[in-house]
Design an enzyme around this catalytic site. Structure first.
Site, PDB file in Angstrom:
ATOM      1  N   ASN A 110       0.838  -1.198   0.000  1.00  0.00           N
ATOM      2  CA  ASN A 110       0.000   0.000   0.000  1.00  0.00           C
ATOM      3  C   ASN A 110       0.876   1.252   0.000  1.00  0.00           C
ATOM      4  O   ASN A 110       1.964   1.271   0.563  1.00  0.00           O
ATOM      5  CB  ASN A 110      -0.886  -0.002   1.256  1.00  0.00           C
ATOM      6  CG  ASN A 110      -1.783   1.217   1.324  1.00  0.00           C
ATOM      7  OD1 ASN A 110      -2.404   1.594   0.334  1.00  0.00           O
ATOM      8  ND2 ASN A 110      -1.851   1.857   2.492  1.00  0.00           N
ATOM      9  N   HIS A 112       1.086   5.142   1.140  1.00  0.00           N
ATOM     10  CA  HIS A 112       0.463   6.040   2.127  1.00  0.00           C
ATOM     11  C   HIS A 112       1.218   7.379   2.154  1.00  0.00           C
ATOM     12  O   HIS A 112       2.444   7.396   2.242  1.00  0.00           O
ATOM     13  CB  HIS A 112       0.468   5.392   3.519  1.00  0.00           C
ATOM     14  CG  HIS A 112      -0.341   6.176   4.492  1.00  0.00           C
ATOM     15  ND1 HIS A 112      -1.719   6.192   4.479  1.00  0.00           N
ATOM     16  CD2 HIS A 112       0.029   7.028   5.491  1.00  0.00           C
ATOM     17  CE1 HIS A 112      -2.160   6.993   5.434  1.00  0.00           C
ATOM     18  NE2 HIS A 112      -1.122   7.508   6.058  1.00  0.00           N
ATOM     19  N   SER A 139       5.225   6.718   2.317  1.00  0.00           N
ATOM     20  CA  SER A 139       5.655   5.354   2.681  1.00  0.00           C
ATOM     21  C   SER A 139       4.988   4.330   1.774  1.00  0.00           C
ATOM     22  O   SER A 139       3.831   4.510   1.378  1.00  0.00           O
ATOM     23  CB  SER A 139       5.256   5.012   4.117  1.00  0.00           C
ATOM     24  OG  SER A 139       5.692   5.997   5.024  1.00  0.00           O
ATOM     25  N   ASP A 148      -2.587   0.644   7.736  1.00  0.00           N
ATOM     26  CA  ASP A 148      -1.330   1.360   7.484  1.00  0.00           C
ATOM     27  C   ASP A 148      -0.220   0.944   8.455  1.00  0.00           C
ATOM     28  O   ASP A 148       0.680   1.736   8.768  1.00  0.00           O
ATOM     29  CB  ASP A 148      -1.545   2.888   7.551  1.00  0.00           C
ATOM     30  CG  ASP A 148      -2.544   3.365   6.506  1.00  0.00           C
ATOM     31  OD1 ASP A 148      -2.547   2.820   5.391  1.00  0.00           O
ATOM     32  OD2 ASP A 148      -3.327   4.288   6.808  1.00  0.00           O
TER      33      ASP A 148
HETATM   34  C1  GRF Z   1      -2.554   8.901  -2.988  1.00  0.00           C
HETATM   35  O1  GRF Z   1      -2.201  10.139  -2.448  1.00  0.00           O
HETATM   36  C2  GRF Z   1      -2.228   7.795  -2.007  1.00  0.00           C
HETATM   37  O2  GRF Z   1      -1.167   8.085  -1.186  1.00  0.00           O
HETATM   38  C3  GRF Z   1      -3.492   7.695  -1.207  1.00  0.00           C
HETATM   39  O3  GRF Z   1      -4.525   7.937  -2.130  1.00  0.00           O
HETATM   40  C4  GRF Z   1      -4.055   8.802  -3.169  1.00  0.00           C
HETATM   41  C5  GRF Z   1      -4.446   8.186  -4.490  1.00  0.00           C
HETATM   42  O4  GRF Z   1      -4.380   9.064  -5.545  1.00  0.00           O
HETATM   43  N1  GRF Z   1      -3.565   6.423  -0.545  1.00  0.00           N
HETATM   44  P1  GRF Z   1      -4.582   8.555  -7.061  1.00  0.00           P
HETATM   45  O5  GRF Z   1      -5.971   7.931  -7.160  1.00  0.00           O
HETATM   46  O6  GRF Z   1      -3.500   7.583  -7.367  1.00  0.00           O
HETATM   47  O7  GRF Z   1      -4.516   9.795  -7.899  1.00  0.00           O
END
Ligand code: GRF
Length: 192
Positions: A110, A112, A139, A148
């Site tokens: 994932n 984050h 991360s 997370d």
């Molecule tokens: C990203 O900022 C990621 O860190 C978070 O959700 C957002 C996804 O953006 N978990 P996208 O859909 O890839 O534009």
């Protein structure tokens, strides 16, 4: 020649989905070829669906709203992921809390937008921006039962600027995400 199969889960705009497709899909890097074999989304209005169509990525919609429990949704998610038989499943903006039905069956990572273990959960960018900290960061970690909370694979940070706006902080996060997530995928799959 070794081909490594990737499944991507997303819920929204899909800029990270697009970035992975641009940097890794059907690309050969150090004798490994990466292929995004499928993508799964839980929201029918997600803009990322158009990215899948444009790049002919096999796409599955599993609307969480139509399931009675998280476990039932996860069971179907696991079933659909396993059909693609991936080497890794990548959560790129997939906004769901996952149960052990998922974590026991699927090897997943994932992305984050904070320096974990700080700012777990929702609105991480805003909370990290508004905090007293002098740095922000991104991360990539393994998905575990704890939200997370899985082992960290890669992490990078940057200095906050004086009088930085939330928008420019967000842009910096996005830029780091685009570097870090493909790197993490390569790191995991190259020796697998
Ligand atoms: C990203 O900022 C990621 O860190 C978070 O959700 C957002 C996804 O953006 N978990 P996208 O859909 O890839 O534009």
């Amino acid at each position: 020649m070794s081909v490594k199969k990737i499944v991507i889960l997303f819920s929204g705009v899909g800029t990270n989905l697009q970035n992975i497709i641009s940097k890794l899909h059907k690309k050969k890097i150090h004798s490994v070829t990466y292929e995004v074999v499928g993508a799964i989304c839980n929201k029918k209005e997600a803009q990322g669906i158009n990215i899948c169509k444009k790049h002919h990525i096999p796409f599955t919609l599993i609307e969480h709203k139509t399931y009675n429990s998280r476990e039932e949704f996860d069971k179907e998610l696991v079933r659909q992921i396993q059909k693609f038989d991936p080497d890794i499943t990548v959560l790129a903006g997939f906004m769901r809390i996952l149960t052990s039905v998922f974590t026991k069956n699927i090897k997943a990572i994932n992305l984050h937008p904070s320096i974990l273990p700080l700012f777990k959960g929702e609105n991480a960018i805003q909370r990290s921006f508004e905090s007293d900290m002098k740095i922000g960061g991104v991360s990539v970690h393994f998905v575990s039962d704890e939200l997370d909370g899985g082992n960290i694979i890669l992490q990078e940070c940057f200095q906050k600027e004086e009088s930085q706006t939330l928008q420019s902080f967000q842009n910096k996060i996005k830029q780091l995400e685009f570097e870090l997530l493909p790197k993490a995928i390569i790191k995991i799959l190259k020796d697998k």
